[in-house]
Design a protein around this motif. Structure first.
Motif, PDB file in Angstrom:
ATOM      1  N   ASP A  55       0.838  -1.195   0.000  1.00  0.00           N
ATOM      2  CA  ASP A  55       0.000   0.000   0.000  1.00  0.00           C
ATOM      3  C   ASP A  55       0.877   1.251   0.000  1.00  0.00           C
ATOM      4  O   ASP A  55       2.090   1.205   0.253  1.00  0.00           O
ATOM      5  CB  ASP A  55      -0.976   0.010   1.174  1.00  0.00           C
ATOM      6  N   ALA A  56       0.257   2.399  -0.312  1.00  0.00           N
ATOM      7  CA  ALA A  56       0.980   3.652  -0.470  1.00  0.00           C
ATOM      8  C   ALA A  56       1.717   4.051   0.799  1.00  0.00           C
ATOM      9  O   ALA A  56       2.837   4.574   0.753  1.00  0.00           O
ATOM     10  CB  ALA A  56       0.019   4.756  -0.896  1.00  0.00           C
ATOM     11  N   ILE A  59       4.941   1.994   1.186  1.00  0.00           N
ATOM     12  CA  ILE A  59       5.952   2.420   0.218  1.00  0.00           C
ATOM     13  C   ILE A  59       6.575   3.738   0.647  1.00  0.00           C
ATOM     14  O   ILE A  59       7.803   3.902   0.631  1.00  0.00           O
ATOM     15  CB  ILE A  59       5.333   2.524  -1.186  1.00  0.00           C
ATOM     16  N   ALA A  60       5.743   4.697   1.051  1.00  0.00           N
ATOM     17  CA  ALA A  60       6.258   5.998   1.475  1.00  0.00           C
ATOM     18  C   ALA A  60       7.156   5.864   2.701  1.00  0.00           C
ATOM     19  O   ALA A  60       8.205   6.523   2.796  1.00  0.00           O
ATOM     20  CB  ALA A  60       5.100   6.947   1.764  1.00  0.00           C
ATOM     21  N   GLY A  68      10.660   2.777  -3.672  1.00  0.00           N
ATOM     22  CA  GLY A  68       9.426   3.457  -4.045  1.00  0.00           C
ATOM     23  C   GLY A  68       8.419   2.587  -4.770  1.00  0.00           C
ATOM     24  O   GLY A  68       7.442   3.115  -5.321  1.00  0.00           O
ATOM     25  N   THR A 126       6.265   0.783  -7.344  1.00  0.00           N
ATOM     26  CA  THR A 126       5.974   1.235  -8.705  1.00  0.00           C
ATOM     27  C   THR A 126       5.264   2.584  -8.689  1.00  0.00           C
ATOM     28  O   THR A 126       4.595   2.950  -9.658  1.00  0.00           O
ATOM     29  CB  THR A 126       5.112   0.185  -9.441  1.00  0.00           C
ATOM     30  N   ASP A 127       5.421   3.335  -7.597  1.00  0.00           N
ATOM     31  CA  ASP A 127       4.802   4.649  -7.457  1.00  0.00           C
ATOM     32  C   ASP A 127       5.743   5.710  -8.035  1.00  0.00           C
ATOM     33  O   ASP A 127       6.835   5.933  -7.506  1.00  0.00           O
ATOM     34  CB  ASP A 127       4.543   4.938  -5.972  1.00  0.00           C
ATOM     35  N   SER A 170       5.822   9.018  -8.039  1.00  0.00           N
ATOM     36  CA  SER A 170       6.212  10.140  -7.181  1.00  0.00           C
ATOM     37  C   SER A 170       7.180   9.699  -6.099  1.00  0.00           C
ATOM     38  O   SER A 170       8.123  10.436  -5.746  1.00  0.00           O
ATOM     39  CB  SER A 170       4.969  10.789  -6.556  1.00  0.00           C
ATOM     40  N   GLU A 171       6.979   8.501  -5.543  1.00  0.00           N
ATOM     41  CA  GLU A 171       7.894   8.004  -4.508  1.00  0.00           C
ATOM     42  C   GLU A 171       9.247   7.638  -5.106  1.00  0.00           C
ATOM     43  O   GLU A 171      10.288   7.839  -4.475  1.00  0.00           O
ATOM     44  CB  GLU A 171       7.275   6.815  -3.778  1.00  0.00           C
ATOM     45  N   ARG A 172       9.250   7.106  -6.310  1.00  0.00           N
ATOM     46  CA  ARG A 172      10.527   6.818  -6.976  1.00  0.00           C
ATOM     47  C   ARG A 172      11.306   8.111  -7.187  1.00  0.00           C
ATOM     48  O   ARG A 172      12.522   8.180  -6.951  1.00  0.00           O
ATOM     49  CB  ARG A 172      10.283   6.102  -8.298  1.00  0.00           C
ATOM     50  N   ASP A 188       5.700  -3.113 -16.079  1.00  0.00           N
ATOM     51  CA  ASP A 188       5.732  -2.271 -14.877  1.00  0.00           C
ATOM     52  C   ASP A 188       7.170  -1.941 -14.484  1.00  0.00           C
ATOM     53  O   ASP A 188       7.462  -0.827 -14.036  1.00  0.00           O
ATOM     54  CB  ASP A 188       5.024  -2.974 -13.716  1.00  0.00           C
ATOM     55  N   THR A 223       8.722   1.815 -14.403  1.00  0.00           N
ATOM     56  CA  THR A 223       9.367   2.350 -13.195  1.00  0.00           C
ATOM     57  C   THR A 223      10.748   2.901 -13.513  1.00  0.00           C
ATOM     58  O   THR A 223      11.150   3.951 -12.992  1.00  0.00           O
ATOM     59  CB  THR A 223       9.443   1.263 -12.109  1.00  0.00           C
TER      60      THR A 223
END
Length: 371
Positions: free
Chosen positions: A151-152, A155-156, A188, A190-191, A193-195, A223, A227
């Motif tokens: 979940d987000a 990851i964050a 991060g 596969t997000d 913004s986090e990458r 994916d 990324t």
């Protein structure tokens, strides 16, 4: 110690990485020697394939035989009889994937050994200390790798922790004044913004190179490529880029097209132990009965003793009767094939014909499509 970018052809890069134990021409593939050995192989035979660098692992070597013991032998190069460049992973991925019990806090991670159940502690600082004792030329920061899908929030959190650990690892490494190289690891999931947050934070810290971690964990190839596409713009062109734990020939071709310089994967030796060979014609299963009477060499196009001097029929026989020599010969060939693949890509980039070479190889392996 430095990275020099020699040629660019589209997104693909031809470079040169100078380390204390030699020069590494990129793009390059690193055979995996997790526990101070490339499984079933003599290091002289690994060297014969053209491999320039092998990978060892902090997690496994800290458990067995222990970093102090390796140091007493004169370091990992002497211990495993490999005179060329060694890169060590910091152990973050193995803590995630192998430990039955682990507890992460702001300072580090406490985990139960998969070997004997004993408890251990790993921090950004201790991971650096262990790798210094091992004597690795290229050392990785300790990071938190999350299982995908995640979940987000998870990851964050892993990005925030990994950035903090990266800053601490870099400080410890620089204070030691080793003259070696240290890479940060982009996390991060596969997000996008986090990458980007992870990559930009690591670049601000200032590492010698940058790895993309947390992929090749079961996500679709598309994916993974997507990324890389969103991460690469945040990485400096003047530093080496390493995609961790990848992969198939198609993965490598597509990642090189996206600006990646370095790769490692257990696939050539793991598949070799199960009778699978990567050849100039594609992947073949030497267990298949159709090879029983095949008197042709495994792959005469590859300049390798195992590829040219043993028939497919003989290798089929060794696989079927369970002879350990099968694993050695097929693994040897597979590593040689991967090294030939990298050499062909290097030559194509330098000559400005990467697109042509990519299309030729993609007809065999895939990885040629844009996403």
């Amino acid at each position: 110690m430095s990275f020099q970018l020699l040629h660019v052809d589209g997104g693909a890069r031809r470079g040169r990485l100078v380390t204390p134990h030699g020069t590494v021409e990129t793009p390059t593939f690193m055979p995996v020697g997790t526990q101070a050995t490339v499984k079933t192989m003599l290091m002289r035979d690994v060297e014969s394939t053209g491999a320039q660098v092998v990978l060892g692992n902090t997690y496994h070597l800290m458990l067995r035989p222990g970093a102090d013991r390796v140091a007493a032998f004169g370091g990992l190069h002497r211990f495993m009889n490999w005179p060329h460049t060694i890169l060590t992973d910091s152990g973050g991925f193995q803590v995630m994937s192998l430990s039955a019990l682990r507890k992460i806090d702001a300072d580090g991670v406490t985990f139960k050994s998969h070997v004997d159940g004993s408890m251990h502690r790993l921090t950004p600082e201790s991971a650096v200390d262990i790798q210094l004792k091992l004597g690795a030329d290229i050392q990785m920061q300790l990071d938190e790798c999350v299982r995908l899908p995640a979940d987000a929030e998870a990851i964050a959190r892993s990005v925030t922790i990994s950035l903090d650990w990266g800053a601490r690892a870099r400080r410890t490494f620089l204070e030691a004044g080793t003259g070696r190289l240290q890479f940060g690891i982009v996390q991060g999931g596969t997000d996008p913004s986090e990458r980007a947050r992870s990559a930009e934070g690591l670049v601000a810290i200032g590492f010698d190179g940058y790895a993309i971690g947390g992929l090749a964990v079961g996500e679709p190839q598309a994916d993974m490529f997507a990324t890389i596409d969103v991460t690469e713009p945040s990485l400096p062109a003047t530093s080496a880029r390493y995609l961790m734990g990848v992969g198939t020939p198609g993965d490598l071709i597509g990642a090189v097209a996206r600006g990646i310089d370095m790769f490692d994967c257990v696939m050539p030796t793991r598949e070799g132990r199960h009778g699978m060979a990567y050849t100039s014609e594609g992947k073949i299963n030497l267990k298949n009965a159709r090879f029983a009477t095949d008197d042709t060499p495994l792959d005469p196009a590859i300049d390798c003793h195992a590829s040219r001097e043993y028939s497919r029929g003989y290798l089929h026989h060794l696989v079927k009767v369970g002879e350990p020599l099968a694993a050695t010969l097929i693994s040897w060939h597979n590593i040689a094939y991967y090294q030939r693949l990298m050499a062909d890509l290097r030559d194509a980039i330098a000559a400005g014909r990467f697109a042509e070479e990519r299309a030729r190889l993609a007809a065999i392996w895939g990885g040629g499509e844009d996403t």
